[in-house]
Design an enzyme around this catalytic site. Structure first.
Site, short mmCIF file in Angstrom:
data_model
loop_
_atom_site.label_atom_id
_atom_site.label_comp_id
_atom_site.label_asym_id
_atom_site.label_seq_id
_atom_site.Cartn_x
_atom_site.Cartn_y
_atom_site.Cartn_z
N ASP A 265 0.56 -1.46 -0.57
CA ASP A 265 -0.03 -0.07 -0.08
C ASP A 265 0.92 1.01 0.05
O ASP A 265 1.84 1.46 0.36
CB ASP A 265 -0.84 0.36 1.42
N GLU B 236 0.22 -1.49 6.13
CA GLU B 236 1.26 -0.34 6.67
C GLU B 236 0.94 0.73 6.77
O GLU B 236 1.52 0.98 7.94
CB GLU B 236 2.58 -1.16 5.60
#
Length: 434
Positions: free
Chosen positions: A83, A147
Site C-alpha cells: 500500500d 502498513e
C-alpha cells in the site's frame, strides 16, 4: 551476482507496481489485491508457491518460502508493504500513478515507499531461479497490506492468525536502510536501521459545562483541551540514549574525528553537520499535536472537546512517557492510547548486521555504513510479536542533491534507475550470505 535481466526487471516491476493504485486512505479504504496478485504471479514464475491471505476482502497479503541449503539454520524474513499513502495528482510534475521512467528515473507514489524494495525482492528471487541459486537459510518473503494505516489487515493479521508461515524466522529486513546520505563534505553514509521508536497515538478528551457562548464559563472544555495541547506541543523531552543511538553517535564521532563523549549530545550534533539528521529525531520521546475536534456552533460552548497526539517512544521510555502525559494533561483532561506499538531494539554487533555492512561496502567501497534508529515505525513492529528481530535494509545508491527522506510521503516521489540496480546487487549479495 544479479544478472542483467534482473537489472531490467527491477525497473519494470517498480514501474508496474506504481501503476497499480494501492492508495491507503485509512479506515479500510484500500485494495491491495491487484498488486498482491502481480507479486504472487512473479514469485510463482520463480518456482515458489505463494499463498494469498486476507482478513478483509481485497486487503491481500502474499507469503512464500524459499528453502535454504542448511535446514538447521534460522530463517530470515524479507518483507515489504504494497500500500501507499494518497497523492494529489495536481501537485506532481508527473502523474503519481504513471510509473513513468524519464531521464533514468522512475516516478510515482511508492517509488521509495516502498514498491522499489518490493521490486528488488522479486528481481533477486527470479534471478536466483534462473541461476539455480539457493540461499544458506530459508527465506520467507512477505508482501503486506495496510502498513500505511493500522496494519490490522496486513502484518498484524499475518502475525496473529498465520504465525506458522514464519516458523523458524528469527530476523527480518525491510524498508528504510542502506541508502546514501551525502554529508556535504564528500562522505557517503549508509545508515542501516537497528531499531524503531514505538508508536503511541493518543486521544485526549476534555469535558466541561455546555452553555451559551456569550456567558462566562470557567468549565469550558475547549479551553481545558487547548491548554493541555499547548503544554504537550511545547514540552521539551529529555535526552534518552538507546544502545543503537549510542552506537550511531560513537561511529559518527569517530568518522568525523570528534570527541566521542556523549554527555553533551546536542553540542555533538552541531558538529556533525548534515549527518546529525540520522540521530536527531531519535534522541528523545516526542509528542506532536495533530488533530482537534470540538464544538458544533460558534455561539455554543460544547461540553466535550477532543484532540489527537502523535507520540513516539524510545525503547525503555514508556514509563516516563506515561507519567509526563499525566502531568501535562492535568486533572481536567483524560488521555488514552488510540493505537500503540512497541519500540524495537536490534543488536548492531550481530553477524547479520555485519553481513549487511559487508554487502554495502562491496558495491560502495567509498561508503560508510552506520547503525541508526528509525524515528517512525514499520511492519517490523507486528512481526516482532513472533520474536523476529527487525532491521531496515532496502539499499539504494543515491546521487547528491536528492533528498531521499523528503520523498517519503512527499510530492514527486521518485527513484533513479541506477539506485535500483545498486539495490538489487547489494540485496542479492546480502541474501546469498545471510
Amino acid at each position: 551476482m544479479a544478472d542483467e535481466h534482473a537489472l531490467d526487471e527491477v525497473v519494470t516491476f517498480t514501474s508496474d507496481l506504481i501503476r497499480i493504485d494501492t492508495t491507503n486512505r485509512g479506515g479500510g479504504d484500500c485494495r491491495e489485491r491487484p498488486a498482491a496478485e502481480y507479486a504472487a504471479e512473479r514469485l510463482a514464475g520463480a518456482g515458489l508457491e505463494p499463498v494469498l491471505l486476507e482478513r478483509t476482502p481485497g486487503r491481500t497479503n502474499v507469503v512464500a518460502r524459499l528453502a535454504g541449503t542448511d535446514p538447521t539454520a534460522d530463517a530470515l524474513l524479507v518483507h515489504g508493504h504494497l500500500d501507499v499513502v494518497p497523492a494529489e495528482a495536481a501537485d506532481w510534475s508527473v502523474h503519481p500513478f504513471s510509473g513513468e521512467v524519464r531521464d533514468g528515473v522512475v516516478w510515482g507514489r511508492g517509488a521509495v515507499d516502498m514498491k522499489n524494495m518490493d521490486a528488488m525482492i522479486l528481481a533477486v528471487v527470479r534471478a536466483w531461479a534462473r541461476q539455480g541459486v539457493r540461499p544458506r537459510r530459508d527465506i520467507v518473503i512477505a508482501f503486506t497490506a495496510d502498513e500505511e494505516a493500522s496494519a490490522e489487515d496486513g502484518s498484524g493479521f499475518l502475525a496473529d492468525r498465520h504465525p506458522e508461515l514464519f516458523e523458524g524466522c528469527t530476523e527480518g529486513i525491510s524498508e528504510s536502510g542502506a541508502y546514501t546520505v551525502h554529508d556535504g563534505s564528500g562522505r557517503q553514509l549508509y545508515p542501516i536501521a537497528a531499531g524503531e521508536r514505538g508508536t503511541a497515538w493518543l486521544k485526549l478528551t476534555a469535558r466541561g459545562r455546555a452553555g451559551h457562548g456569550s456567558k462566562v464559563n470557567r468549565d469550558n472544555a475547549v479551553t481545558r483541551l487547548a491548554a493541555a495541547v499547548a503544554r504537550i506541543g511545547e514540552h521539551e523531552w529529555p535526552v534518552r540514549l538507546t544502545p543503537t543511538v549510542r552506537a550511531a553517535l560513537s561511529e559518527l564521532a569517530a568518522l568525523y574525528g570528534l570527541d566521542p563523549d556523549l554527555s553533551d549530545v546536542d553540542t555533538l550534533l552541531t558538529k556533525l553537520g548534515p549527518a546529525a539528521k540520522l540521530v536527531e529525531h531519535t534522541l528523545r520521546n516526542s509528542s506532536n499535536p495533530t488533530m482537534l475536534d470540538a464544538g458544533y456552533k460558534v455561539n455554543v460552548i460544547p461540553g466535550r472537546a477532543e484532540a489527537y497526539i502523535d507520540g513516539r517512544i524510545l525503547p525503555g521510555g514508556e514509563d516516563d512517557f506515561r507519567s509526563t502525559l499525566d502531568r501535562l494533561t492535568g486533572p481536567d483532561v483524560d488521555w488514552e492510547f488510540q493505537h500503540r506499538e512497541p519500540a524495537l531494539q536490534s543488536p548492531v554487533d550481530s553477524t547479520t548486521f555485519a553481513r549487511m555492512r559487508a554487502a554495502v561496502q562491496e558495491f560502495a567501497p567509498e561508503g560508510h555504513p552506520v547503525p541508526y534508529c528509525m524515528s517512525g515505525g514499520t511492519d517490523a513492529k507486528q512481526f516482532s510479536r513472533l520474536g523476529i528481530t527487525g532491521y531496515g535494509f532496502a539499499p539504494l545508491k543515491l546521487p547528491e542533491g536528492l533528498d531521499y527522506q523528503a520523498l517519503f510521503h512527499g510530492v514527486d516521489e521518485r527513484v533513479p534507475v541506477e539506485a535500483l540496480h545498486f539495490g538489487v546487487r547489494v540485496l542479492d549479495r546480502f541474501l546469498r550470505t545471510a
